[in-house]
Scaffold this active site. Structure first.
Site, mmCIF file in Angstrom:
data_model
loop_
_atom_site.group_PDB
_atom_site.id
_atom_site.type_symbol
_atom_site.label_atom_id
_atom_site.label_comp_id
_atom_site.label_asym_id
_atom_site.label_seq_id
_atom_site.Cartn_x
_atom_site.Cartn_y
_atom_site.Cartn_z
ATOM 1 N N GLU A 93 -18.769 -11.861 -30.008
ATOM 2 C CA GLU A 93 -19.361 -10.646 -30.580
ATOM 3 C C GLU A 93 -19.530 -10.899 -32.067
ATOM 4 O O GLU A 93 -18.583 -10.764 -32.853
ATOM 5 C CB GLU A 93 -18.465 -9.435 -30.322
ATOM 6 C CG GLU A 93 -18.261 -9.113 -28.855
ATOM 7 C CD GLU A 93 -19.504 -8.590 -28.163
ATOM 8 O OE1 GLU A 93 -20.529 -8.360 -28.850
ATOM 9 O OE2 GLU A 93 -19.461 -8.411 -26.938
ATOM 10 N N CYS A 109 -20.373 -3.569 -36.782
ATOM 11 C CA CYS A 109 -21.335 -4.541 -36.247
ATOM 12 C C CYS A 109 -22.640 -3.838 -35.899
ATOM 13 O O CYS A 109 -23.709 -4.449 -35.928
ATOM 14 C CB CYS A 109 -20.778 -5.219 -34.999
ATOM 15 S SG CYS A 109 -19.221 -6.080 -35.268
#
Length: 524
Positions: A277, A311
């Site tokens: 990720e 993110c």
């Protein structure tokens, strides 16, 4: 320094840090735990200072390679016992973990806010996310389905099933110091794996607090040590050792694209599995057919929530030329009303960046954007004065650009929002996709044809694509992750659980002959 056109409102208050006592945190903690026992670590002491006020939260005696070896040996032994416990029984342990988090949601949420710097509401929301994933995992523990297929051979049955992998390593980042661990850990546990957690060295106290809460559940249920382990240490001392160790068949890593390349290379060389990720450079398209009221709210939260350190933070705003001036004016008004200060004060919208290095990256990116032709519309100021003594507070910045400048294609982990125009939807989609990252994306439109095209194969190339909601704030029920330099990993909901297990195809012959596949004849 860039002067802001409107002076920001600053609010602060004296915060009662009783949450540290409620969590029973020591001033100096061990940096390694096997779940039920804390090791006597001998590494360097790591101090955690809050970006809120520069105060020392606590310290950790970091782990060494020897501690890592002991933990992995213990975890391997624990796996052999844990995998034999029926999955619904494993789910019951996870249910109790969720309840323990419920009991301590308030103090743990406050700690997350204080050590990381996100708003109190976001800190509490992060703990709620942990609770929710526990609930999800409990249900999942009764749904680890396989498949049955028809065999081409008579009197044969063929099926697929999933088995636990072993020791799963979770390397988490500072911006979600506890939630991302839970996405991985709770699914891995019900799948029959055991878990080793290496948290960010920027938020170690959150990890210690969580493991102390989990320790009670493990002890109460007489779970063997090693099922849930924690190790805190530097990347140089511990990080690469984790990547190289074949006792970890799967590593889930959250971090930058640079970190992801390093991880993939080392783990790939030993044929280990990874869930990556990595970076996000998320865009919102505001169509000429958008509902601007909800669009502006989504952009504001996506761009300044967690001070731009998600993110999934909104970093690029692609606006139809007919709506461009309206959107710009409304965002300027919103940004001028933002309050910046102590995130534990619910009156504030924006807390600090994680540290002064993040502040430096923020100011450098703004300077580069200007040099490349960008025009500052608002903000970019490093905050000074009372309440901002930590030096980590900045004023969110809006920059007008003509397309994806070189700096726009890079992810700056800070509250910088780039505004650009488009004429038709094809151009907007091209602008959105024309970056190396591919995590989250969104379009605001009330035109169903635009929405469907955006979600089609000719639309967004991101792992997450939304219509009339922002880029930030994914639910745990869906698989989370992205494409391209975001790493391709998936965590949390949907069928992400399969990544934590090894897949096995089985064929059973219940006849008295041995027919071969593809009609092959072999008589002896």
């Amino acid at each position: 320094m860039i002067e802001a056109p409107v002076k920001p409102k600053a609010k602060s208050k004296t915060v009662n840090h009783n949450f540290l006592k409620a969590l029973k945190l020591k001033q100096l903690s061990s940096g390694a735990s096997t779940g039920v026992d804390w090791l006597k670590t001998s590494g360097e002491v790591l101090h955690s200072y809050s970006p809120v006020d520069s105060q020392l939260i606590g310290s950790v005696k970091q782990a060494t390679k020897a501690d890592l070896d002991k933990i992995l040996t213990t975890a391997e032994s624990a796996f052999k016992q844990w995998r034999l416990i029926p999955a619904p029984k494993r789910g019951e342990i996870v249910r109790q973990m969720g309840n323990e988090l419920r009991n301590y949601k308030e103090p743990l949420g406050q700690l997350v806010s204080y050590e990381m710097g996100k708003s109190l509401q976001e800190g509490l929301g992060e703990v709620q996310e942990m609770i929710d994933i526990c609930d999800f995992a409990v249900g999942l523990s009764r749904q680890l389905y396989g498949l049955t297929m028809h065999s081409e051979r008579p009197n044969h049955r063929m099926y697929e099933q999933y088995h636990p992998l072993g020791v799963v390593g979770v390397v988490s980042a500072f911006n979600f110091p506890v939630a991302v661990w839970s996405w991985n850990a709770m699914l891995a546990l019900v799948c029959g794996d055991v878990v080793l957690w290496k948290p960010s060295s920027k938020t170690p106290i959150c990890a210690v607090a969580v493991h102390q809460l989990m320790e009670k559940v493990l002890r109460d249920n007489k779970i063997p040590e090693g099922v849930l382990s924690l190790i805190i240490g530097s990347g140089k001392e511990i990080g690469d050792e984790i990547l190289k160790d074949a006792r970890l068949p799967l590593l889930s890593v959250t971090g930058s694209t640079r970190v992801g390349r390093h991880v993939a290379k080392i783990v790939g060389e030993r044929f280990g599995k990874t869930i990556l990720e990595l970076g996000g450079n998320n865009a919102i398209i505001i169509s000429e057919n958008a509902n601007l009221d909800i669009a502006i709210r989504a952009v504001a939260f996506g761009a300044v929530g967690t001070a731009g350190q998600r993110c999934t933070s909104t970093r690029r705003l692609i606006i139809h030329e007919k709506n461009y001036n309206k959107v710009k004016e409304r965002l300027l008004k919103v940004y001028s009303q933002l309050t910046i200060g102590d995130p534990l004060d619910s009156n504030n919208h924006v807390g600090p960046l994680i540290d002064k290095d993040a502040v430096r990256q923020f100011t450098e990116a703004i300077q580069i954007a200007q040099a490349q032709g960008g025009k500052i519309l608002f903000g970019g100021q490093v905050m000074k004065g009372k309440g901002y003594e930590s030096g980590c507070y900045v004023q969110p910045c809006m920059i007008e650009v003509k397309g994806n400048l070189h700096i726009v294609k890079e992810e700056t982990f800070a509250p910088i929002l780039y505004l650009m125009k488009y004429k038709n939807l094809d151009d907007a989609i091209h602008l959105q996709n024309d970056v190396p990252q591919g995590l989250s994306s969104a379009i605001f439109t009330e035109n169903i044809l635009e929405a469907e095209k955006y979600l089609s194969t000719a639309g967004s190339d991101c792992g997450i694509a939304n219509v009339n909601i922002g880029t930030s704030g994914a639910e745990i029920g869906g698989a989370f992750g992205g494409e391209k330099e975001t790493g391709g990993g998936r965590e949390s909901g949907s069928d992400s659980w399969k990544l934590y297990m090894r897949r096995q195809t089985n064929t059973i012959n219940y006849g008295s002959t041995l027919p071969l596949a593809q009609g092959i004849k072999f008589d002896v």
